[in-house]
Design an enzyme around this catalytic site. Structure first.
Site, PDB file in Angstrom:
ATOM      1  N   ASN A  41       0.837  -1.191   0.000  1.00  0.00           N
ATOM      2  CA  ASN A  41       0.000   0.000   0.000  1.00  0.00           C
ATOM      3  C   ASN A  41       0.877   1.248   0.000  1.00  0.00           C
ATOM      4  O   ASN A  41       1.995   1.248   0.513  1.00  0.00           O
ATOM      5  CB  ASN A  41      -0.996   0.000   1.167  1.00  0.00           C
ATOM      6  CG  ASN A  41      -0.371  -0.115   2.531  1.00  0.00           C
ATOM      7  OD1 ASN A  41       0.591  -0.846   2.755  1.00  0.00           O
ATOM      8  ND2 ASN A  41      -0.929   0.609   3.488  1.00  0.00           N
ATOM      9  N   GLU A  43       0.350   5.350   0.784  1.00  0.00           N
ATOM     10  CA  GLU A  43      -0.517   6.428   1.261  1.00  0.00           C
ATOM     11  C   GLU A  43       0.026   7.772   0.801  1.00  0.00           C
ATOM     12  O   GLU A  43       1.222   7.925   0.604  1.00  0.00           O
ATOM     13  CB  GLU A  43      -0.545   6.441   2.790  1.00  0.00           C
ATOM     14  CG  GLU A  43      -1.179   5.237   3.404  1.00  0.00           C
ATOM     15  CD  GLU A  43      -1.148   5.279   4.926  1.00  0.00           C
ATOM     16  OE1 GLU A  43      -0.472   6.153   5.519  1.00  0.00           O
ATOM     17  OE2 GLU A  43      -1.803   4.422   5.526  1.00  0.00           O
ATOM     18  N   CYS A  52      -4.017   0.632  -2.550  1.00  0.00           N
ATOM     19  CA  CYS A  52      -3.849  -0.582  -1.744  1.00  0.00           C
ATOM     20  C   CYS A  52      -2.770  -1.497  -2.310  1.00  0.00           C
ATOM     21  O   CYS A  52      -2.390  -1.407  -3.486  1.00  0.00           O
ATOM     22  CB  CYS A  52      -5.167  -1.344  -1.676  1.00  0.00           C
ATOM     23  SG  CYS A  52      -6.520  -0.416  -0.940  1.00  0.00           S
ATOM     24  N   GLU A  54      -3.020  -4.645  -3.036  1.00  0.00           N
ATOM     25  CA  GLU A  54      -3.546  -5.482  -4.116  1.00  0.00           C
ATOM     26  C   GLU A  54      -3.538  -4.732  -5.445  1.00  0.00           C
ATOM     27  O   GLU A  54      -3.230  -5.301  -6.494  1.00  0.00           O
ATOM     28  CB  GLU A  54      -4.976  -5.943  -3.787  1.00  0.00           C
ATOM     29  CG  GLU A  54      -5.074  -6.789  -2.539  1.00  0.00           C
ATOM     30  CD  GLU A  54      -5.269  -5.985  -1.254  1.00  0.00           C
ATOM     31  OE1 GLU A  54      -5.663  -6.597  -0.248  1.00  0.00           O
ATOM     32  OE2 GLU A  54      -5.033  -4.753  -1.235  1.00  0.00           O
ATOM     33  N   CYS A  88     -10.788  -3.467  -3.771  1.00  0.00           N
ATOM     34  CA  CYS A  88      -9.775  -4.421  -4.236  1.00  0.00           C
ATOM     35  C   CYS A  88     -10.386  -5.776  -4.555  1.00  0.00           C
ATOM     36  O   CYS A  88      -9.933  -6.470  -5.459  1.00  0.00           O
ATOM     37  CB  CYS A  88      -8.650  -4.556  -3.214  1.00  0.00           C
ATOM     38  SG  CYS A  88      -7.536  -3.132  -3.285  1.00  0.00           S
TER      39      CYS A  88
END
Length: 130
Positions: A41, A43, A52, A54, A88
């Protein structure tokens, strides 16, 4: 699941950029030809604009030519059995089959195994748009 998929997800989690939530996540996808694609991930200060683990893994998978995804592993540093978020789940469903195995992990390994069909039983499918 081979232990290497878990290890790949855990190694990806170590590269997460989560300075605000302090909630690093790693994901690993395996294709039927044995290739593994990982992601963490990322941010940004404007929370909705991050992405994310995924999603990162899917980006690597697409850029490498894709293929049939057979297994997925997800791990979070601060939560056992961290499952993919709703967005996701839908992103993964685009490239997986309902029987694709999803491994929810903790720091020691797999805690629970489910299928994508169990995680998102009524996935929106691309063939619905044709």
């Amino acid at each position: 699941m081979s232990h290497d998929l878990f290890e790949a997800a855990r190694a990806a989690m170590a590269k997460a950029y989560a300075p605000y939530s302090k909630f690093p996540v790693g994901a690993a996808l395996r294709t039927e030809d044995g290739r593994i694609f990982t992601g963490a991930n990322v941010e940004v200060a404007s929370y909705p604009e991050g992405w994310c683990a995924e999603t990162t893994a899917l980006g690597h998978y697409i850029m490498a030519g894709g293929g049939r995804i057979t297994e997925i592993a997800v791990i979070a540093e601060r939560m056992a059995k961290c499952s993919p978020c709703g967005g996701c789940r839908q992103r993964l469903a685009e490239f997986c089959q309902p029987e694709t195995r999803l491994y929810l992990c903790d720091d020691a390994g797999v805690v629970e195994t489910v299928t994508m069909g169990e995680m998102l039983p009524y996935a929106f499918q691309g063939d619905m748009l044709k």
